[in-house]
Design an enzyme around this catalytic site. Structure first.
Site, PDB file in Angstrom:
ATOM      1  N   LYS A   3       0.837  -1.215   0.000  1.00  0.00           N
ATOM      2  CA  LYS A   3       0.000   0.000   0.000  1.00  0.00           C
ATOM      3  C   LYS A   3       0.862   1.251   0.000  1.00  0.00           C
ATOM      4  O   LYS A   3       0.655   2.167  -0.799  1.00  0.00           O
ATOM      5  CB  LYS A   3      -0.897  -0.001   1.243  1.00  0.00           C
ATOM      6  CG  LYS A   3      -1.518   1.345   1.574  1.00  0.00           C
ATOM      7  CD  LYS A   3      -2.498   1.249   2.728  1.00  0.00           C
ATOM      8  CE  LYS A   3      -1.971   1.522   4.103  1.00  0.00           C
ATOM      9  NZ  LYS A   3      -1.665   2.921   4.415  1.00  0.00           N
ATOM     10  N   ASN A   4       1.830   1.292   0.924  1.00  0.00           N
ATOM     11  CA  ASN A   4       2.549   2.548   1.141  1.00  0.00           C
ATOM     12  C   ASN A   4       3.607   2.845   0.074  1.00  0.00           C
ATOM     13  O   ASN A   4       4.247   3.896   0.111  1.00  0.00           O
ATOM     14  CB  ASN A   4       3.125   2.588   2.561  1.00  0.00           C
ATOM     15  CG  ASN A   4       2.001   2.714   3.587  1.00  0.00           C
ATOM     16  OD1 ASN A   4       0.882   3.100   3.237  1.00  0.00           O
ATOM     17  ND2 ASN A   4       2.282   2.371   4.830  1.00  0.00           N
TER      18      ASN A   4
ATOM     19  N   ARG B 240      -5.150  10.889   3.852  1.00  0.00           N
ATOM     20  CA  ARG B 240      -4.092  11.803   4.225  1.00  0.00           C
ATOM     21  C   ARG B 240      -2.956  11.854   3.204  1.00  0.00           C
ATOM     22  O   ARG B 240      -2.306  12.885   3.021  1.00  0.00           O
ATOM     23  CB  ARG B 240      -3.535  11.390   5.588  1.00  0.00           C
ATOM     24  CG  ARG B 240      -2.440  12.291   6.091  1.00  0.00           C
ATOM     25  CD  ARG B 240      -2.005  11.859   7.463  1.00  0.00           C
ATOM     26  NE  ARG B 240      -0.997  12.748   8.004  1.00  0.00           N
ATOM     27  CZ  ARG B 240       0.290  12.573   7.812  1.00  0.00           C
ATOM     28  NH1 ARG B 240       0.714  11.580   7.071  1.00  0.00           N
ATOM     29  NH2 ARG B 240       1.156  13.419   8.341  1.00  0.00           N
TER      30      ARG B 240
ATOM     31  N   CYS C 180      -5.893   7.998   8.817  1.00  0.00           N
ATOM     32  CA  CYS C 180      -6.168   7.270  10.053  1.00  0.00           C
ATOM     33  C   CYS C 180      -6.257   8.235  11.223  1.00  0.00           C
ATOM     34  O   CYS C 180      -5.728   9.337  11.167  1.00  0.00           O
ATOM     35  CB  CYS C 180      -5.058   6.276  10.328  1.00  0.00           C
ATOM     36  SG  CYS C 180      -5.060   4.870   9.234  1.00  0.00           S
TER      37      CYS C 180
ATOM     38  N   ARG D 144      -0.929  14.399  13.186  1.00  0.00           N
ATOM     39  CA  ARG D 144      -0.050  13.974  12.085  1.00  0.00           C
ATOM     40  C   ARG D 144       0.206  15.197  11.235  1.00  0.00           C
ATOM     41  O   ARG D 144      -0.589  15.580  10.398  1.00  0.00           O
ATOM     42  CB  ARG D 144      -0.708  12.869  11.261  1.00  0.00           C
ATOM     43  CG  ARG D 144      -0.864  11.584  12.019  1.00  0.00           C
ATOM     44  CD  ARG D 144      -1.456  10.510  11.144  1.00  0.00           C
ATOM     45  NE  ARG D 144      -0.521  10.002  10.163  1.00  0.00           N
ATOM     46  CZ  ARG D 144      -0.850   9.080   9.279  1.00  0.00           C
ATOM     47  NH1 ARG D 144      -2.058   8.599   9.240  1.00  0.00           N
ATOM     48  NH2 ARG D 144       0.051   8.641   8.411  1.00  0.00           N
TER      49      ARG D 144
ATOM     50  N   ASP E 291       3.224   0.335  12.372  1.00  0.00           N
ATOM     51  CA  ASP E 291       1.995  -0.279  11.851  1.00  0.00           C
ATOM     52  C   ASP E 291       1.761  -1.676  12.426  1.00  0.00           C
ATOM     53  O   ASP E 291       0.674  -2.235  12.277  1.00  0.00           O
ATOM     54  CB  ASP E 291       2.052  -0.362  10.316  1.00  0.00           C
ATOM     55  CG  ASP E 291       2.052   1.016   9.686  1.00  0.00           C
ATOM     56  OD1 ASP E 291       1.589   1.971  10.341  1.00  0.00           O
ATOM     57  OD2 ASP E 291       2.523   1.142   8.538  1.00  0.00           O
TER      58      ASP E 291
ATOM     59  N   ILE F 227       6.275   6.810  17.258  1.00  0.00           N
ATOM     60  CA  ILE F 227       6.067   7.479  15.960  1.00  0.00           C
ATOM     61  C   ILE F 227       4.793   8.321  15.966  1.00  0.00           C
ATOM     62  O   ILE F 227       4.799   9.484  15.582  1.00  0.00           O
ATOM     63  CB  ILE F 227       6.005   6.450  14.804  1.00  0.00           C
ATOM     64  CG1 ILE F 227       7.220   5.525  14.828  1.00  0.00           C
ATOM     65  CG2 ILE F 227       5.860   7.148  13.457  1.00  0.00           C
ATOM     66  CD1 ILE F 227       8.538   6.158  14.480  1.00  0.00           C
TER      67      ILE F 227
ATOM     68  N   ARG G  87      -9.308  -0.318   3.960  1.00  0.00           N
ATOM     69  CA  ARG G  87      -8.426   0.747   3.458  1.00  0.00           C
ATOM     70  C   ARG G  87      -7.053   0.195   3.120  1.00  0.00           C
ATOM     71  O   ARG G  87      -6.395   0.678   2.202  1.00  0.00           O
ATOM     72  CB  ARG G  87      -8.220   1.829   4.530  1.00  0.00           C
ATOM     73  CG  ARG G  87      -9.349   2.800   4.669  1.00  0.00           C
ATOM     74  CD  ARG G  87      -8.956   3.907   5.618  1.00  0.00           C
ATOM     75  NE  ARG G  87      -7.741   4.571   5.137  1.00  0.00           N
ATOM     76  CZ  ARG G  87      -7.130   5.567   5.741  1.00  0.00           C
ATOM     77  NH1 ARG G  87      -7.641   6.049   6.852  1.00  0.00           N
ATOM     78  NH2 ARG G  87      -6.045   6.101   5.248  1.00  0.00           N
TER      79      ARG G  87
END
Ligand code: EPU
Length: 433
Positions: free
Chosen positions: A27-28, A100, A124, A129, A312, A334, A404
């Site tokens: 995903k990222n 985001r 999220c 953030r 995560d 984080i 998501r």
């Protein structure tokens, strides 16, 4: 924009998972590549191994909203992007508010249209953030950034290479500033960059497109601006978080899984922590086998940028450690809003207390099914994992947050022997028929 019906996941626990699971594309990495493909002003980009998840659908909607022609061939996990004509510099609120990573579309809009407006920013629920590293970087490259109450407007004056830095090695901040620098004339140096595997995959993609980037994986990156980037084909790397979630699913149910597409090298410290808990990994050619052969031991975890323990996976390992024999210590460094699992896991019979900025998980407990709330994507997944090990039925909602980031969780887990159904709001109203 479609977000689908209100869904819940119903998990009936107690089945050790067995079998083969196919790890999805990352995903990222994929989200940033979709945005990066808009930097090419002719031709068609082909992205393969794109995860079929809601965040990718949002990214596709954003690309379409600014004029790109995008086709997501979901069965083939392949995305085709033609960004020859961009028609709007506005990232509309109804999509951006829920997504985001919208900010990663800014570099393409700056280079192609000279400006970008973000009408809202979402994602999220992970506490504060900020995106200040991104905006400060754009400013140093020659933009003006005008932050209003509900919109942010960024205008490219004359983009030019510069010396940039990140206060902390922001994952998306690194990718975004590299994208912005790739077409900015001159040399850009970015200090204190992220080293996550997805960042390296995005650099590889941009390099194929013709970008001149060096230093990926070293902590600082140099970008020599080029005149144009071209449309290319790329296969998105495997999703290390998805892979580790299935590894934890094997561990929490006392099962054994073969992961196709997982790389232990991408687990970083996660691998060693899971091994200390009693999870066994073995590599058979391209297959990663994972099993838990004995009682789980407690663990100390401190989240940090790669190769440190991935934030995560903090919620998933909290769920796992609730079954360990003793007290585990978990510290999130984080995101400041990432202990929302605690209350929900405790509803299921876990004994987790937040002490200052750490969480203490007193195991072992007997997890019991309950109705629980997914406050964010990773909390949702952790609750599904807890449900797999719990007595009785666990209902996790809203399912959208899990969708998501993970492809067909119910389908893939069911294939492995789990008992999971997806319930839609209308089904719930008439008793689930
Ligand atoms: N930060 C700032 N200013 C900035 C950017 C970040 O203060 O300009 C702070 C954040 O507030 C946060 C920390 O720095 O406290 C780390 O943020 P980072 O920018 O590294 O996170 P991100 O890039 O927004 C990505 C992933 C996250 C993942 C983190 C850490 C994407 C789309 N998201 O977020 O993924 O947790 O890196 O690896 O790439 C998820 O997949 O569930 C998820 C949240």
């Amino acid at each position: 924009m479609t977000t689908g019906p209100q869904t819940s996941y119903r998990v009936r626990g107690g089945y050790p998972l067995q079998g083969t699971v196919f790890v999805q594309g990352a995903k990222n990495a994929a989200l940033k590549m979709i945005a990066a493909s808009l930097l090419a002003d002719k031709g068609r980009t082909v992205l393969r191994n794109v995860p079929v998840i809601e965040d990718v659908r949002r990214a596709v909607e954003l690309a379409q909203a600014v004029g790109a022609v995008v086709k997501f061939h979901e069965a083939e996990r392949t995305l085709v992007v033609d960004a020859s004509e961009l028609t709007s510099s506005v990232l509309p609120a109804e999509i951006a508010r829920r997504f985001r990573a919208s900010v990663v579309f800014v570099p393409a809009l700056l280079h192609r249209l000279g400006e970008a407006t973000i009408e809202g920013i979402g994602g999220c629920n992970l506490g504060s953030r900020n995106l200040d590293f991104h905006y400060r970087g754009f400013a140093r490259l020659g933009c003006t950034v005008d932050e209003r109450e509900t919109t942010i407007h960024i205008k490219a004056r004359r983009l030019k290479g510069a010396h940039l830095y990140l206060d902390t090695p922001s994952h998306t901040g690194t990718e975004n500033l590299i994208m912005a620098a790739s077409l900015s004339p001159g040399t850009t140096v970015i200090d204190n960059v992220a080293m996550e595997p997805e960042v390296l995959d995005v650099i590889e993609f941009l390099t194929k497109m013709g970008a001149n980037i060096s230093g990926g994986g070293t902590g600082f990156v140099t970008v020599e601006g080029v005149r144009e980037l071209k449309a290319v084909e790329h296969t998105v790397m495997a999703d290390r978080i998805d892979a580790a979630v299935f590894a934890i699913a094997a561990a929490i149910t006392g099962g054994e899984l073969s992961l196709v597409g997982a790389s232990l090298d991408h687990f970083g410290v996660v691998r060693w922590k899971l091994e200390q808990m009693g999870v066994e990994f073995s590599t058979h050619g391209a297959i990663l086998q994972v099993r838990r052969g004995r009682a789980l031991r407690p663990i100390n975890v401190i989240t940090s940028p790669f190769p440190g323990f991935a934030t995560d996976l903090q919620s998933p390992i909290m769920a796992l450690s609730s079954l360990a024999d003793g007290t585990s210590y978990i510290r999130e460094t984080i995101f400041d809003g990432r202990y929302t699992l605690v209350g929900e896991l405790n509803k299921m019979g876990a004994k987790v207390e937040v002490a200052g900025d750490a969480a203490l998980v007193h195991g072992p407990c007997v997890l019991k099914g309950a109705e629980v709330v997914a406050h964010d994507l990773r909390t949702g997944v952790a609750l599904m994992l807890a449900g797999l090990a719990a007595e009785g039925e666990t209902v996790v909602s809203p399912g959208y947050l899990i969708d998501r980031g993970h492809t067909s969780m119910a389908g893939r887990l069911t294939t492995l022997g789990a008992d999971i159904t997806v319930t839609r709001a209308a089904d719930q109203a008439d008793g689930g028929r």
